[in-house]
Motif scaffolding. Sequence first.
Motif, mmCIF file in Angstrom:
data_model
loop_
_atom_site.group_PDB
_atom_site.id
_atom_site.type_symbol
_atom_site.label_atom_id
_atom_site.label_comp_id
_atom_site.label_asym_id
_atom_site.label_seq_id
_atom_site.Cartn_x
_atom_site.Cartn_y
_atom_site.Cartn_z
ATOM 1 N N THR B 3 0.848 -1.196 0.000
ATOM 2 C CA THR B 3 0.000 0.000 0.000
ATOM 3 C C THR B 3 0.878 1.239 0.000
ATOM 4 O OG1 THR B 3 -0.117 -0.127 2.394
ATOM 5 C CG2 THR B 3 -1.936 -1.100 1.167
ATOM 6 N N ALA B 4 0.311 2.327 -0.436
ATOM 7 C CA ALA B 4 1.102 3.546 -0.592
ATOM 8 C C ALA B 4 1.288 4.260 0.735
ATOM 9 C CB ALA B 4 0.393 4.480 -1.561
ATOM 10 N N HIS B 8 3.112 9.628 -0.413
ATOM 11 C CA HIS B 8 3.153 9.418 -1.864
ATOM 12 C C HIS B 8 1.823 9.738 -2.523
ATOM 13 C CE1 HIS B 8 6.647 6.429 -1.205
ATOM 14 N NE2 HIS B 8 7.091 7.646 -1.434
ATOM 15 N N LEU B 9 0.768 9.606 -1.715
ATOM 16 C CA LEU B 9 -0.557 9.744 -2.331
ATOM 17 C C LEU B 9 -0.793 11.138 -2.897
ATOM 18 C CD1 LEU B 9 -3.399 7.840 -0.527
ATOM 19 C CD2 LEU B 9 -2.741 7.837 -2.932
ATOM 20 N N LEU B 12 0.268 11.433 -6.432
ATOM 21 C CA LEU B 12 -0.616 10.800 -7.386
ATOM 22 C C LEU B 12 -1.864 11.640 -7.629
ATOM 23 C CD1 LEU B 12 -0.801 8.295 -9.028
ATOM 24 C CD2 LEU B 12 -1.911 7.146 -7.144
ATOM 25 N N ALA B 270 3.478 7.108 -9.886
ATOM 26 C CA ALA B 270 3.323 5.723 -9.437
ATOM 27 C C ALA B 270 4.117 4.794 -10.331
ATOM 28 C CB ALA B 270 1.846 5.323 -9.438
ATOM 29 N N CYS B 284 8.081 7.217 -5.105
ATOM 30 C CA CYS B 284 6.678 7.497 -5.420
ATOM 31 C C CYS B 284 5.858 6.283 -5.020
ATOM 32 C CB CYS B 284 6.500 7.793 -6.913
ATOM 33 S SG CYS B 284 6.941 6.413 -7.956
ATOM 34 N N ARG B 285 4.568 6.344 -5.262
ATOM 35 C CA ARG B 285 3.649 5.252 -5.002
ATOM 36 C C ARG B 285 4.120 4.028 -5.775
ATOM 37 N NH1 ARG B 285 0.263 1.884 -3.764
ATOM 38 N NH2 ARG B 285 -2.005 2.018 -4.064
ATOM 39 N N GLN B 322 -8.149 1.955 -1.274
ATOM 40 C CA GLN B 322 -6.860 1.985 -1.959
ATOM 41 C C GLN B 322 -6.526 0.668 -2.632
ATOM 42 O OE1 GLN B 322 -4.298 4.926 0.893
ATOM 43 N NE2 GLN B 322 -3.382 3.064 0.183
#
Lengths: 324, 324
Positions: B3-4, B8-9, B12, B270, B284-285, B322
């Motif tokens: 999971t992110a 990082h979210l 995105l 991502a 990043c994600r 998510q």
Amino acid sequence: MQTAPDHHLHLLARGQPRRPAALSQLNRVVTLGGGHGMGRVLSALSFLGSRLSGIVTTTDNGGSTGRLRQSQSCIAWGDLRNCLNQLVTEPSTGSRLFEYRFSGPGELTGHNLGNLMLLALDQLSVRPLDAIGLIRDMLHIEPQLLPMSEYPTDLCARTPCGNHIIGELSVDQLDTPPTNLFLHPPVPAIAEAIDALQQADLILLGPGSFFTSVLPPLLLPELCDAIGRSHAPLVFIANLVPEPGPAGQLDLAEQCRWLEAQLGKGRVDAVLAPSAASDAKVPCRLINCELGEPTLPHRHDRERLCLVLEQLLLELQGSLPQVG
Amino acid sequence: MQTAPDHHLHLLARGQPRRPAALSQLNRVVTLGGGHGMGRVLSALSFLGSRLSGIVTTTDNGGSTGRLRQSQSCIAWGDLRNCLNQLVTEPSTGSRLFEYRFSGPGELTGHNLGNLMLLALDQLSVRPLDAIGLIRDMLHIEPQLLPMSEYPTDLCARTPCGNHIIGELSVDQLDTPPTNLFLHPPVPAIAEAIDALQQADLILLGPGSFFTSVLPPLLLPELCDAIGRSHAPLVFIANLVPEPGPAGQLDLAEQCRWLEAQLGKGRVDAVLAPSAASDAKVPCRLINCELGEPTLPHRHDRERLCLVLEQLLLELQGSLPQVG
């Protein structure tokens, strides 16, 4: 231009066109023949779009088409390619591609890409009509082009001595006209050509090499039957200059007899021929007029051809004075 | 699937998609890359039709494309042809023609007709985009394919020793990753690619050979600028199996650093990578998931890829839990 004797006019008027007869209002015009000559007529009438169909001779066995046919069993693409090229009204990326010939050093030199595409389609066993459809799409060509048959066959002739000869090239090399022509092997006509003739408002034959372009489609009984059942007027467009080979020995009346031997007496309604070609024995309406291009007198001028056909159609309705 | 982390979210979520983010409702999806990898992504997303654009690497100098480029000044068609072939969803007469390879005896043996068509278009000086348009029409392909540039150029690299090498083949043969990549000569990006990026709702990079397929379009400053100005989320689709050659020595974090060196820090939102490729340093994600085809594990499965992208887009809107 010779005016029509009365007894010919009724022949021309056999068909009640489904719409007012001006050329652009016809629902379906069908031409039969091959090579440069019919390509020219198709090009002249291409404004009709998908309402125009050309039934194309596929018995060519000369040139690269001939070499190809010796090694592969395929219909002759030469006349079809010629018609496709002449229907390209505006050069496009597709048409430049289709006409491209490789040059420079290398194994591809001299090959025409259009031929390679058609060869590949043949080898892929694509139905010839589907192959033509693909090329028509690429070249943005609306008129339909139909091979007279999708099966390979050869034009054959019986000579006055009773010999049989095979192949267009042999027919063209005869010293005297053959006594009759036939196809070997016998092949079926393409169903779409029969349909097109059944729906026709106007049927045109030629121009072109008489024995090797104009007559071959008429050697298919189903096409002759469909023409016989049709009420559409049938016009034979004669060549503007005498052709070489044995067909050059036939006068217009003899050509009409050959056509009527296939189509039945009286089925040819009118002949368009140059002024020099007057012939009192022509068994139908004969329209003598100058149809050559100013710079290429052996080629039909598109506008003049349309004008004469337009007048001929209007004549059927009595809405204009007779052509002549 | 990892999971992110929260930090990082926000990366995105930089883009407010113009429409609800479900994949099929996006106005414009743009992919960049080349070869089999990107062809696969384009194929997976081809349901988007003309709303999908692929910006294709044109620096290939191997194989027949390479031989061609030595004798002719032209862009490399190999990757474009690959993408075109992969976008053919249903075999048609056109696609069979394009893929046809001559066999049997004779000078044409072994030649692929699609290559000959592209060669002819090149020699006719048809604009590459027009050539692609013609082939797309023939193959009934709706997504747009854009060469990254319409001018020939080569991928070049500086090695750790400070040498310059030229050509994709040379780059692939390096023992260690280069220190940087550049194009020689410098060429302008195609304007249509800049336009497509400006309108993008989603930008995808890869998968494919990292140095020779994914990075070359990013060596064009105008494309990087357009990506920088775009608010669309940018997703890097990593390879499913390590690639041979020097790029195989890069881990995901290093690949991301190469991308960010071109695109700017934080611009990659991502990364989609297989489970084995977890890497905490990816900036990043990171979405680890199994995306391989059951029978061809090195190839992305079209449905799985779409599903993950769909979930990723919905995640932006908070309308679903998510991904992970």
